[in-house]
Design a protein around this motif. Structure first.
Motif, PDB file in Angstrom:
ATOM      1  N   ARG A  77       9.282  75.077-102.746  1.00 32.62           N
ATOM      2  CA  ARG A  77       9.079  76.528-102.754  1.00 32.62           C
ATOM      3  C   ARG A  77       9.642  77.095-101.462  1.00 32.62           C
ATOM      4  NH1 ARG A  77       3.760  74.803-101.690  1.00 32.62           N
ATOM      5  NH2 ARG A  77       3.092  75.201-103.817  1.00 32.62           N
ATOM      6  N   ALA A  78       9.779  78.389-101.431  1.00 35.29           N
ATOM      7  CA  ALA A  78      10.231  79.034-100.203  1.00 35.29           C
ATOM      8  C   ALA A  78       9.125  78.973 -99.157  1.00 35.29           C
ATOM      9  CB  ALA A  78      10.613  80.487-100.482  1.00 35.29           C
ATOM     10  N   THR A  79       9.513  78.778 -97.908  1.00 39.33           N
ATOM     11  CA  THR A  79       8.508  78.681 -96.847  1.00 39.33           C
ATOM     12  C   THR A  79       7.927  80.028 -96.478  1.00 39.33           C
ATOM     13  OG1 THR A  79      10.318  78.781 -95.233  1.00 39.33           O
ATOM     14  CG2 THR A  79       9.516  76.595 -95.868  1.00 39.33           C
ATOM     15  N   THR A  80       8.739  81.061 -96.552  1.00 43.71           N
ATOM     16  CA  THR A  80       8.254  82.417 -96.267  1.00 43.71           C
ATOM     17  C   THR A  80       8.664  83.326 -97.410  1.00 43.71           C
ATOM     18  OG1 THR A  80      10.281  82.925 -95.040  1.00 43.71           O
ATOM     19  CG2 THR A  80       8.393  82.102 -93.781  1.00 43.71           C
ATOM     20  N   VAL A  81       7.679  83.897 -98.091  1.00 46.53           N
ATOM     21  CA  VAL A  81       7.962  84.799 -99.206  1.00 46.53           C
ATOM     22  C   VAL A  81       7.073  86.017 -99.090  1.00 46.53           C
ATOM     23  CG1 VAL A  81       8.687  83.018-100.811  1.00 46.53           C
ATOM     24  CG2 VAL A  81       6.280  83.597-100.657  1.00 46.53           C
ATOM     25  N   GLY A  82       7.577  87.119 -99.606  1.00 51.04           N
ATOM     26  CA  GLY A  82       6.782  88.336 -99.652  1.00 51.04           C
ATOM     27  C   GLY A  82       6.067  88.453-100.977  1.00 51.04           C
ATOM     28  N   ARG A  83       5.423  89.570-101.156  1.00 47.01           N
ATOM     29  CA  ARG A  83       4.718  89.817-102.405  1.00 47.01           C
ATOM     30  C   ARG A  83       5.723  90.098-103.508  1.00 47.01           C
ATOM     31  NH1 ARG A  83       0.281  94.313-101.505  1.00 47.01           N
ATOM     32  NH2 ARG A  83      -0.090  93.729-103.683  1.00 47.01           N
ATOM     33  N   PRO A  84       5.460  89.617-104.722  1.00 52.16           N
ATOM     34  CA  PRO A  84       6.389  89.907-105.823  1.00 52.16           C
ATOM     35  C   PRO A  84       6.426  91.393-106.132  1.00 52.16           C
ATOM     36  CG  PRO A  84       4.371  88.861-106.628  1.00 52.16           C
ATOM     37  CD  PRO A  84       4.326  88.773-105.136  1.00 52.16           C
ATOM     38  N   ASP A  85       7.619  91.900-106.355  1.00 54.16           N
ATOM     39  CA  ASP A  85       7.806  93.322-106.635  1.00 54.16           C
ATOM     40  C   ASP A  85       7.738  93.551-108.143  1.00 54.16           C
ATOM     41  OD1 ASP A  85       8.508  96.059-105.939  1.00 54.16           O
ATOM     42  OD2 ASP A  85      10.455  95.611-106.835  1.00 54.16           O
ATOM     43  N   LEU A  86       6.623  94.094-108.603  1.00 53.07           N
ATOM     44  CA  LEU A  86       6.412  94.265-110.045  1.00 53.07           C
ATOM     45  C   LEU A  86       7.408  95.254-110.645  1.00 53.07           C
ATOM     46  CD1 LEU A  86       2.496  94.288-110.253  1.00 53.07           C
ATOM     47  CD2 LEU A  86       4.084  92.395-110.657  1.00 53.07           C
ATOM     48  N   ALA A  87       7.790  96.249-109.868  1.00 52.31           N
ATOM     49  CA  ALA A  87       8.776  97.209-110.386  1.00 52.31           C
ATOM     50  C   ALA A  87      10.102  96.512-110.695  1.00 52.31           C
ATOM     51  CB  ALA A  87       8.990  98.335-109.374  1.00 52.31           C
ATOM     52  N   SER A  88      10.488  95.556-109.844  1.00 54.18           N
ATOM     53  CA  SER A  88      11.721  94.808-110.095  1.00 54.18           C
ATOM     54  C   SER A  88      11.599  93.952-111.345  1.00 54.18           C
ATOM     55  CB  SER A  88      12.047  93.912-108.891  1.00 54.18           C
ATOM     56  OG  SER A  88      12.367  94.682-107.766  1.00 54.18           O
ATOM     57  N   VAL A  89      10.408  93.375-111.570  1.00 51.37           N
ATOM     58  CA  VAL A  89      10.182  92.584-112.786  1.00 51.37           C
ATOM     59  C   VAL A  89      10.374  93.452-114.022  1.00 51.37           C
ATOM     60  CG1 VAL A  89       8.464  91.301-114.114  1.00 51.37           C
ATOM     61  CG2 VAL A  89       8.632  90.958-111.644  1.00 51.37           C
ATOM     62  N   VAL A  90       9.762  94.643-114.001  1.00 56.88           N
ATOM     63  CA  VAL A  90       9.873  95.552-115.147  1.00 56.88           C
ATOM     64  C   VAL A  90      11.322  95.973-115.357  1.00 56.88           C
ATOM     65  CG1 VAL A  90       9.207  97.817-116.027  1.00 56.88           C
ATOM     66  CG2 VAL A  90       7.504  96.373-114.914  1.00 56.88           C
ATOM     67  N   LEU A  91      12.013  96.299-114.268  1.00 55.13           N
ATOM     68  CA  LEU A  91      13.411  96.724-114.383  1.00 55.13           C
ATOM     69  C   LEU A  91      14.298  95.600-114.915  1.00 55.13           C
ATOM     70  CD1 LEU A  91      13.907  98.812-111.110  1.00 55.13           C
ATOM     71  CD2 LEU A  91      13.963  99.679-113.457  1.00 55.13           C
TER      72      LEU A  91
END
Length: 533
Positions: A207-221
């Motif tokens: 997995r990535a060592t540093t990740v941000g929160r998933p962007d739900l708007a990007s998922v929908v788009l």
């Protein structure tokens, strides 16, 4: 040689030996390859089972289409999302979650009491499949640190996916000889159980060592872009350039543009567009997309030729399509071996040049007894395009940092899904235009108007109407229709030959500097291989 140089050489050899895969890695590949084979089989296994389940569940024509297409739609729609999710929560964890979902949905599909339930189960199978595909490819990249071994492992992955699509109808036919239609779905259960039992031991987490929160708007788009594009292209392929289908696809493209703009603004995007800054990555992705366009369109037209022109049953037509699948498998396994001594760009470009010869043979196929020439041309064509899948995907994944392996894998696989759908629509449209131009004025006046109109539209329409006509009139309708379809196939063969010849030149130029990296070229800061350009 200086002492320092000798020390460096010994260090490099030791590093290479340490990175070479052992029995655990190869066992992990075997499990992942089996799961990939199953996913591909599930894409086509319903070709022969559809009449049986239709007799039992009595779906409407629209429901039949969704039973067939829901799986592929969901895989295509969720690949980008699941690739990024795997980077965040871990590819092994996502793979095992997907295996549970796939096994459960397989049982639900097998025992579905209604068409609606089966459509739902197929959709869940597609979403689960979208978790498995990029996770498997990302894990392969993590399992095999040695570039040569990784290239061969990716070739195995690609060959399983290609071969599984051809084996789907064959496996379905064998099961239907002895069992009910639901048995075709139960194939997935033991494979997923094996994956769950061995995955935690054989597959390392990544997995990535540093990740941000998933962007739900990007998922929908992403879903709102990919699903309409795939749906619109399939409708165009089936119904022609009708405005609702074109509008749906155009809407998906517009949403896709909004998705791209959003990714550029985010610090931790769902799809990292910075990967396109690598010229080899971009070139390989574009070549993969266009090759899948050609393969998807030619595969569709070949299937129609065998059944509608030569009059073969679906099972016999499926058997004729096995040799091209074997050619893809052979080429996918052979290309990484050749690339050990020849630059990958040269292997890809040379293969595409060979493909041009094979596809050019399709221009000589006749509407009577042309099966051998058709299959021979496709075998040569597919053998030449196979290095694009094996080496191109390896180049795409190997050029990305380890923490972006899921995103890179999902881009490669989404490119393949979009390319296949686009090929069916685009080359199907080319064939349709030539067909309608060739058959115009060729249908004899004695054929009833309704039958003549259907025959002028599609060969399938001509065959359907011919079944209701006396033998003499049926022959008068079918003869020009089959000639016109073969002319459309020849036109597609010519277009494909010119296209792959052009792609061969692009590959030789754009990938000329790329060579398979040595193990010591891995950048410790990004865990990505240095690409020499």
């Amino acid at each position: 040689m200086s002492a320092a140089g000798m020390g460096e050489s010994v260090s490099n050899v030791q590093l290479s030996a340490d990175q070479r895969a052992g029995w655990r890695e190869w066992s992990g590949l075997a499990v992942l390859a089996l799961a990939t084979l199953l996913l591909a089989i599930d894409n086509t296994v319903l070709f022969l089972a559809l009449p049986h389940l239709s007799a039992d569940l009595r779906p409407t024509q629209t429901e039949q289409l969704w039973i067939m297409d829901a799986y592929g739609f969901m895989i295509a729609g969720f690949l980008v999302t699941m690739g990024a999710l795997g980077d965040r929560i871990g590819h092994r964890r996502l793979l095992l979650i997907g295996a549970v979902a796939f096994a459960s949905a397989s049982v639900l599909a097998a025992y579905s009491p209604s068409a609606e339930m089966l459509i739902f189960a197929r959709a869940v199978l597609g979403i689960a499949g979208a978790t498995l595909m990029p996770s498997a490819l990302a894990l392969i990249a993590n399992l095999f640190k040695d570039p040569r071994q990784r290239a061969f492992a990716v070739g195995v992955f690609v060959s399983c996916f290609m071969g599984g699509a051809a084996l789907g109808p064959v496996a379905g036919g064998i099961l239907l000889e002895s069992f009910w239609w639901g048995s075709v779905f139960l194939l997935g259960v033991p494979v997923m159980v094996l994956l769950l039992a061995t995955g935690p031991r054989l597959l390392p987490e990544s997995r990535a060592t540093t990740v941000g929160r998933p962007d739900l708007a990007s998922v929908v788009l992403s879903l709102a872009a990919i699903l309409p594009i795939i749906y619109g292209l399939k409708e165009v392929a089936a119904e022609g350039m009708r405005w609702p289908a074109v509008l749906i696809a155009a809407t998906g493209i517009a949403v896709g543009w909004a998705f791209v703009r959003r990714q550029r603004r985010l610090t931790d995007p769902l799809l990292d567009l910075r990967l396109f800054g690598n010229r080899s990555f971009t070139a390989a992705l574009v070549i993969l997309l266009l090759v899948m366009v050609l393969q998807g369109g030619i595969y569709l037209l070949a299937s129609q030729y065998l059944q509608l022109v030569e009059g073969l049953s679906p099972s016999r037509a499926g058997l004729w399509l096995v040799p091209p699948a074997i050619a893809l498998v052979a080429g996918s396994l052979l290309a990484p071996v050749i690339a050990r001594t020849v630059r990958p760009g040269t292997v890809i470009g040379s293969g595409l040049a060979i493909s041009a010869i094979g596809f050019a043979l399709l221009t000589q196929v006749d509407h009577e007894g042309g099966t051998a020439l058709l299959i021979g041309g496709i075998v040569i064509g597919f053998l030449g395009t196979a290095p694009v899948g094996a080496l191109g995907i390896d180049l795409i994944v190997g050029s990305a940092p380890a923490e972006k392996a899921g995103s890179a894998s999902s881009m490669a696989e989404t490119s393949g899904e979009l390319g296949s759908a686009l090929g069916i629509a685009a080359l199907g449209s080319v064939s349709a235009v030539v067909y309608r131009d060739q058959i115009a004025g060729e249908v004899p006046a004695g054929v009833p108007d309704e039958a003549a109109e259907a025959g002028r539209d599609t060969l399938a329409g001509a065959v359907t109407e011919a079944n209701e006509l006396p033998p003499g009139l049926a022959a008068q309708l079918l003869e020009p229709a089959r000639e016109a379809f073969t002319a459309g196939l020849a036109a597609v063969g010519g277009v494909s030959a010119v296209a792959v010849a052009g792609l061969a030149i692009v590959a030789l130029i754009a990938l000329r500097s790329h060579q398979a990296p040595n193990p010591v070229d891995r950048d410790p800061r990004t865990n990505a291989y240095e690409v020499r350009e």
